[in-house]
Design an enzyme around this catalytic site. Structure first.
Site, PDB file in Angstrom:
ATOM      1  N   SER A   1       0.841  -1.213   0.000  1.00  0.00           N
ATOM      2  CA  SER A   1       0.000   0.000   0.000  1.00  0.00           C
ATOM      3  C   SER A   1       0.872   1.258   0.000  1.00  0.00           C
ATOM      4  O   SER A   1       0.586   2.219  -0.741  1.00  0.00           O
ATOM      5  CB  SER A   1      -0.956   0.006   1.195  1.00  0.00           C
ATOM      6  OG  SER A   1      -0.274  -0.211   2.403  1.00  0.00           O
TER       7      SER A   1
ATOM      8  N   HIS B   1      -2.273  -8.766   1.667  1.00  0.00           N
ATOM      9  CA  HIS B   1      -1.872  -7.556   2.414  1.00  0.00           C
ATOM     10  C   HIS B   1      -2.981  -7.236   3.430  1.00  0.00           C
ATOM     11  O   HIS B   1      -3.330  -8.073   4.255  1.00  0.00           O
ATOM     12  CB  HIS B   1      -1.606  -6.441   1.380  1.00  0.00           C
ATOM     13  CG  HIS B   1      -0.976  -5.195   1.920  1.00  0.00           C
ATOM     14  ND1 HIS B   1      -0.297  -5.136   3.113  1.00  0.00           N
ATOM     15  CD2 HIS B   1      -0.920  -3.917   1.407  1.00  0.00           C
ATOM     16  CE1 HIS B   1       0.152  -3.898   3.318  1.00  0.00           C
ATOM     17  NE2 HIS B   1      -0.223  -3.145   2.305  1.00  0.00           N
TER      18      HIS B   1
ATOM     19  N   HIS C   1       5.317 -13.295   6.627  1.00  0.00           N
ATOM     20  CA  HIS C   1       5.573 -11.889   6.274  1.00  0.00           C
ATOM     21  C   HIS C   1       6.713 -11.828   5.264  1.00  0.00           C
ATOM     22  O   HIS C   1       7.628 -12.657   5.305  1.00  0.00           O
ATOM     23  CB  HIS C   1       5.924 -11.056   7.507  1.00  0.00           C
ATOM     24  CG  HIS C   1       5.724  -9.587   7.272  1.00  0.00           C
ATOM     25  ND1 HIS C   1       6.709  -8.791   6.736  1.00  0.00           N
ATOM     26  CD2 HIS C   1       4.642  -8.799   7.464  1.00  0.00           C
ATOM     27  CE1 HIS C   1       6.234  -7.563   6.628  1.00  0.00           C
ATOM     28  NE2 HIS C   1       4.988  -7.528   7.060  1.00  0.00           N
TER      29      HIS C   1
ATOM     30  N   ASP D   1      -2.232  -8.899  11.306  1.00  0.00           N
ATOM     31  CA  ASP D   1      -3.639  -9.212  11.043  1.00  0.00           C
ATOM     32  C   ASP D   1      -4.146 -10.425  11.824  1.00  0.00           C
ATOM     33  O   ASP D   1      -5.354 -10.673  11.864  1.00  0.00           O
ATOM     34  CB  ASP D   1      -3.833  -9.452   9.537  1.00  0.00           C
ATOM     35  CG  ASP D   1      -3.445  -8.226   8.736  1.00  0.00           C
ATOM     36  OD1 ASP D   1      -3.860  -7.123   9.127  1.00  0.00           O
ATOM     37  OD2 ASP D   1      -2.705  -8.359   7.751  1.00  0.00           O
TER      38      ASP D   1
ATOM     39  N   ARG E   1      -3.414   3.699   8.058  1.00  0.00           N
ATOM     40  CA  ARG E   1      -2.276   3.725   7.130  1.00  0.00           C
ATOM     41  C   ARG E   1      -2.107   5.102   6.478  1.00  0.00           C
ATOM     42  O   ARG E   1      -1.028   5.470   6.011  1.00  0.00           O
ATOM     43  CB  ARG E   1      -2.465   2.609   6.100  1.00  0.00           C
ATOM     44  CG  ARG E   1      -1.322   2.215   5.203  1.00  0.00           C
ATOM     45  CD  ARG E   1       0.031   2.155   5.833  1.00  0.00           C
ATOM     46  NE  ARG E   1       0.298   1.124   6.814  1.00  0.00           N
ATOM     47  CZ  ARG E   1       0.828  -0.073   6.583  1.00  0.00           C
ATOM     48  NH1 ARG E   1       1.143  -0.403   5.373  1.00  0.00           N
ATOM     49  NH2 ARG E   1       1.075  -0.919   7.572  1.00  0.00           N
TER      50      ARG E   1
ATOM     51  N   ARG F   1      10.579   5.159 -11.771  1.00  0.00           N
ATOM     52  CA  ARG F   1      10.545   4.447 -13.047  1.00  0.00           C
ATOM     53  C   ARG F   1      11.675   3.426 -13.086  1.00  0.00           C
ATOM     54  O   ARG F   1      12.748   3.693 -13.661  1.00  0.00           O
ATOM     55  CB  ARG F   1      10.682   5.479 -14.174  1.00  0.00           C
ATOM     56  CG  ARG F   1      10.262   5.166 -15.618  1.00  0.00           C
ATOM     57  CD  ARG F   1      10.090   3.768 -15.915  1.00  0.00           C
ATOM     58  NE  ARG F   1       9.749   3.543 -17.318  1.00  0.00           N
ATOM     59  CZ  ARG F   1      10.053   2.435 -17.963  1.00  0.00           C
ATOM     60  NH1 ARG F   1      10.700   1.452 -17.351  1.00  0.00           N
ATOM     61  NH2 ARG F   1       9.679   2.272 -19.223  1.00  0.00           N
TER      62      ARG F   1
HETATM   63  N1  CMX Z   1       0.421 -20.083   4.933  1.00  0.00           N
HETATM   64  C1  CMX Z   1       0.796 -20.985   4.014  1.00  0.00           C
HETATM   65  N2  CMX Z   1       1.846 -20.821   3.184  1.00  0.00           N
HETATM   66  C2  CMX Z   1       2.583 -19.705   3.360  1.00  0.00           C
HETATM   67  C3  CMX Z   1       2.283 -18.753   4.334  1.00  0.00           C
HETATM   68  C4  CMX Z   1       1.141 -18.960   5.132  1.00  0.00           C
HETATM   69  N3  CMX Z   1       0.742 -18.082   6.036  1.00  0.00           N
HETATM   70  N4  CMX Z   1       3.197 -17.762   4.258  1.00  0.00           N
HETATM   71  C5  CMX Z   1       4.027 -18.085   3.263  1.00  0.00           C
HETATM   72  N5  CMX Z   1       3.661 -19.254   2.708  1.00  0.00           N
HETATM   73  C6  CMX Z   1       4.219 -19.929   1.543  1.00  0.00           C
HETATM   74  C7  CMX Z   1       4.129 -19.005   0.352  1.00  0.00           C
HETATM   75  O1  CMX Z   1       2.820 -19.030  -0.211  1.00  0.00           O
HETATM   76  C8  CMX Z   1       5.217 -19.556  -0.547  1.00  0.00           C
HETATM   77  O2  CMX Z   1       4.729 -20.745  -1.133  1.00  0.00           O
HETATM   78  P1  CMX Z   1       5.089 -21.127  -2.691  1.00  0.00           P
HETATM   79  O3  CMX Z   1       6.580 -21.173  -2.739  1.00  0.00           O
HETATM   80  O4  CMX Z   1       4.431 -22.442  -2.870  1.00  0.00           O
HETATM   81  O5  CMX Z   1       4.514 -20.017  -3.510  1.00  0.00           O
HETATM   82  C9  CMX Z   1       6.299 -19.952   0.472  1.00  0.00           C
HETATM   83  O6  CMX Z   1       5.612 -20.128   1.726  1.00  0.00           O
HETATM   84  C10 CMX Z   1       7.389 -18.925   0.637  1.00  0.00           C
HETATM   85  O7  CMX Z   1       6.784 -17.691   0.966  1.00  0.00           O
HETATM   86  P2  CMX Z   1       7.571 -16.630   1.901  1.00  0.00           P
HETATM   87  O8  CMX Z   1       8.810 -16.248   1.179  1.00  0.00           O
HETATM   88  O9  CMX Z   1       7.696 -17.166   3.265  1.00  0.00           O
HETATM   89  O10 CMX Z   1       6.535 -15.421   1.986  1.00  0.00           O
HETATM   90  P3  CMX Z   1       6.318 -14.247   0.933  1.00  0.00           P
HETATM   91  O11 CMX Z   1       7.268 -13.149   1.238  1.00  0.00           O
HETATM   92  O12 CMX Z   1       6.296 -14.758  -0.471  1.00  0.00           O
HETATM   93  O13 CMX Z   1       4.812 -13.806   1.270  1.00  0.00           O
HETATM   94  C11 CMX Z   1       2.988 -13.221   2.663  1.00  0.00           C
HETATM   95  C12 CMX Z   1       4.495 -13.080   2.430  1.00  0.00           C
HETATM   96  C13 CMX Z   1       2.583 -12.292   3.796  1.00  0.00           C
HETATM   97  C14 CMX Z   1       2.243 -12.812   1.383  1.00  0.00           C
HETATM   98  C15 CMX Z   1       2.693 -14.712   3.027  1.00  0.00           C
HETATM   99  O14 CMX Z   1       3.349 -15.036   4.221  1.00  0.00           O
HETATM  100  C16 CMX Z   1       1.208 -14.994   3.151  1.00  0.00           C
HETATM  101  O15 CMX Z   1       0.558 -15.277   2.138  1.00  0.00           O
HETATM  102  N6  CMX Z   1       0.631 -14.915   4.400  1.00  0.00           N
HETATM  103  C17 CMX Z   1      -0.797 -15.063   4.585  1.00  0.00           C
HETATM  104  C18 CMX Z   1      -1.537 -13.774   4.202  1.00  0.00           C
HETATM  105  C19 CMX Z   1      -1.303 -12.683   5.231  1.00  0.00           C
HETATM  106  O16 CMX Z   1      -1.433 -12.885   6.437  1.00  0.00           O
HETATM  107  N7  CMX Z   1      -0.989 -11.477   4.735  1.00  0.00           N
HETATM  108  C20 CMX Z   1      -0.853 -10.295   5.611  1.00  0.00           C
HETATM  109  C21 CMX Z   1       0.584  -9.786   5.730  1.00  0.00           C
HETATM  110  C22 CMX Z   1       0.644  -8.552   6.587  1.00  0.00           C
HETATM  111  C23 CMX Z   1       0.059  -7.357   5.870  1.00  0.00           C
HETATM  112  O17 CMX Z   1       0.607  -6.938   4.847  1.00  0.00           O
HETATM  113  O18 CMX Z   1      -0.981  -6.858   6.285  1.00  0.00           O
END
Ligand code: CMX
Length: 439
Positions: free
Chosen positions: A241, A271, A318, A373, A399, A419
């Site tokens: 965001s 997010h 995260h 969250d 935010r 850019r």
């Molecule tokens: N549940 C299951 N799998 C998860 C996970 C979770 N909570 N968090 C990460 N993973 C998985 C990813 O989907 C990814 O899988 P693939 O390789 O199969 O695609 C793998 O673990 C590696 O991911 P990562 O490097 O640990 O995490 P990212 O930096 O790619 O993603 C985030 C970060 C937040 C998008 C991810 O942890 C997630 O999807 N969490 C659940 C959604 C969530 O709570 N989002 C809120 C974040 C806070 C905010 O911004 O408000």
């Protein structure tokens, strides 16, 4: 000129000069290298932008102008009889890098009270939408509609000089922050209470008045809102965001349009929408088990089932953090102090015992810990705010403080159009060939 604007102007002018000198003398110094994994992996960790209001450390969590959340709780001014910080104080801190006095914050509360009005255009735009439209969609559209009042857009059309961008950005930012609780409360009441609106209470601070207009006049809920609107305010510049708003703002779109684009990013389930997804996931689990307080064994099974369905566990993981999010911890401490005997809150704590070992066992999740969250929804449900589609709007109101303080800085420092360079995979293969790493 108002006292906050005067402070900001003086500080920004000296920073502008100092940064220009630094760039002239050291502009060629390398501060990062970029790997192929980072380019394909969502640009994780690439140091590529300046964002003055806060900084995130993977192993410590967020610092707002150098202060941790416990330090903010200790040092920022508070409402009489309350232990939670006033977010007005955090905005002041983020903008001018100085802990405000009680008097400063009193001035800011009053200033936002004066500036806080919704125009007929915004109300008409909202009323044109079906009330069942997702609250984040209404929020974004409402903010975009306010651009008809943008001082930045107006002055740009009239030929404003670059040297004045910060001034118009400051005015729009102050007006927008003042209006957001009214907009959010209006959306809440039209979506869930047949448009039975509650007028603002001029004796209340920004957060307490927001709670009042939502229709939850409980003192503890007002404390919660002060804490909530403080801890969600900023998370350095790379989160989706903040980064989206930063990018849009760099085109000199006015602050309303820049902030609205950030809200469209916040509305994604990876997010900010995760706060809605968490509570939905917990309630679905309770429903499917026929229990308001599942055992840890039952939770573990439900977690495994969610993962087996190819879904993420919302509220966990995260992109940067590698520890339990201090914003989660702040909410847990609040709940421990204020909330006794709540099945849903205790379920959140039981989930915390169950999820990290399971995520760790997958071997790919970099951070198995709860993020901001994971906790918020359970506390909101406790106070009766169970309309969970609205939760991300609360996040968005908060935010605004970080995004808009940072936007004022971007314009004051004369930040250019953002850019970066993109590449195709064909080009990447050519680069690898030229380095003799593939045939
Ligand atoms: N549940 C299951 N799998 C998860 C996970 C979770 N909570 N968090 C990460 N993973 C998985 C990813 O989907 C990814 O899988 P693939 O390789 O199969 O695609 C793998 O673990 C590696 O991911 P990562 O490097 O640990 O995490 P990212 O930096 O790619 O993603 C985030 C970060 C937040 C998008 C991810 O942890 C997630 O999807 N969490 C659940 C959604 C969530 O709570 N989002 C809120 C974040 C806070 C905010 O911004 O408000």
């Amino acid at each position: 000129m108002d006292p906050l604007k005067e402070k900001f102007k003086n500080y920004a002018i000296s920073e502008f000069k100092s940064i220009r000198t630094m760039l002239k003398e050291h502009g060629d110094i390398k501060i990062d290298e970029v790997s192929l994994t980072q380019v394909y992996g969502g640009m994780r960790g690439i140091k590529s932008m300046i964002y003055e209001t806060s900084e995130l450390d993977a192993h410590e969590g967020i610092r707002f102008r150098g202060y941790t959340i416990p330090e903010l709780r200790d040092k920022l001014p508070k409402a009489e009889g309350d232990n939670e910080p006033l977010p007005e104080g955090l905005f002041w801190l983020m903008l001018v890098n100085e802990i405000p006095t009680d008097k400063d914050v009193e001035w800011l509360t009053n200033e936002w009270r004066i500036r806080g009005k919704l125009s007929k255009v915004t109300l008409d735009v909202l009323e044109a939408l079906p009330p069942e439209t997702h609250p984040m969609t209404q929020f974004s559209i409402g903010i975009v509609s306010m651009n008809t009042e943008s001082i930045f857009a107006q002055r740009y059309t009239e030929g404003m000089s670059k040297a004045e961008y910060w001034d118009a950005t400051y005015e729009d930012s102050m007006n927008l922050i003042a209006k957001l609780p009214l907009l959010a409360a209006y959306i809440f009441r039209r979506s869930y209470f047949d448009g039975n609106h509650i007028p603002p209470d001029p004796d209340l601070d920004w957060s307490a008045n927001f709670a009042h207009m939502l229709g939850i006049d409980n003192q503890d809920f007002k404390s919660l809102m002060r804490l909530y609107l403080t801890i969600h305010a900023d998370h350095e510049g790379g989160n989706a965001s903040a980064h989206t708003s930063h990018l849009t703002g760099s085109t000199l779109s006015d602050p309303y349009l820049a902030f609205a684009s950030g809200m469209n990013s916040l509305a994604g389930p990876l997010h900010g929408l995760a706060n809605q997804e968490v509570i939905k996931w917990i309630l679905d689990m309770c429903d499917s088990l026929g229990s308001t307080k599942p055992t840890k064994e039952q939770i573990a099974k439900y977690v495994e089932q969610t993962l087996a369905e190819g879904k993420v566990i919302p509220g966990y993981g995260h992109a940067v953090l590698r520890l339990p999010d201090p914003r989660f911890t702040a909410q847990r401490l609040f709940a421990e102090e204020y909330i006794k005997d709540s099945d849903i809150v205790e379920t959140v704590w039981n989930i915390l015992d169950v999820v990290p070992p399971i995520l760790k066992s997958l071997g790919k999740v970099k951070n198995p810990w709860p993020n901001v969250d994971a906790h918020s929804g359970a506390i909101l449900v406790h106070y009766g705010l169970d309309q969970y589609n609205f939760y991300t709007v609360l996040f968005g109101v908060s935010r605004a403080l970080g995004i808009l303080a940072a936007l004022c800085w971007s314009r004051a420092l004369g930040m250019p159009l953002e850019r970066p360079k993109s590449l195709t995979s064909v080009r990447i293969r050519e680069i690898l060939k030229s380095k003799n790493v593939v045939a």
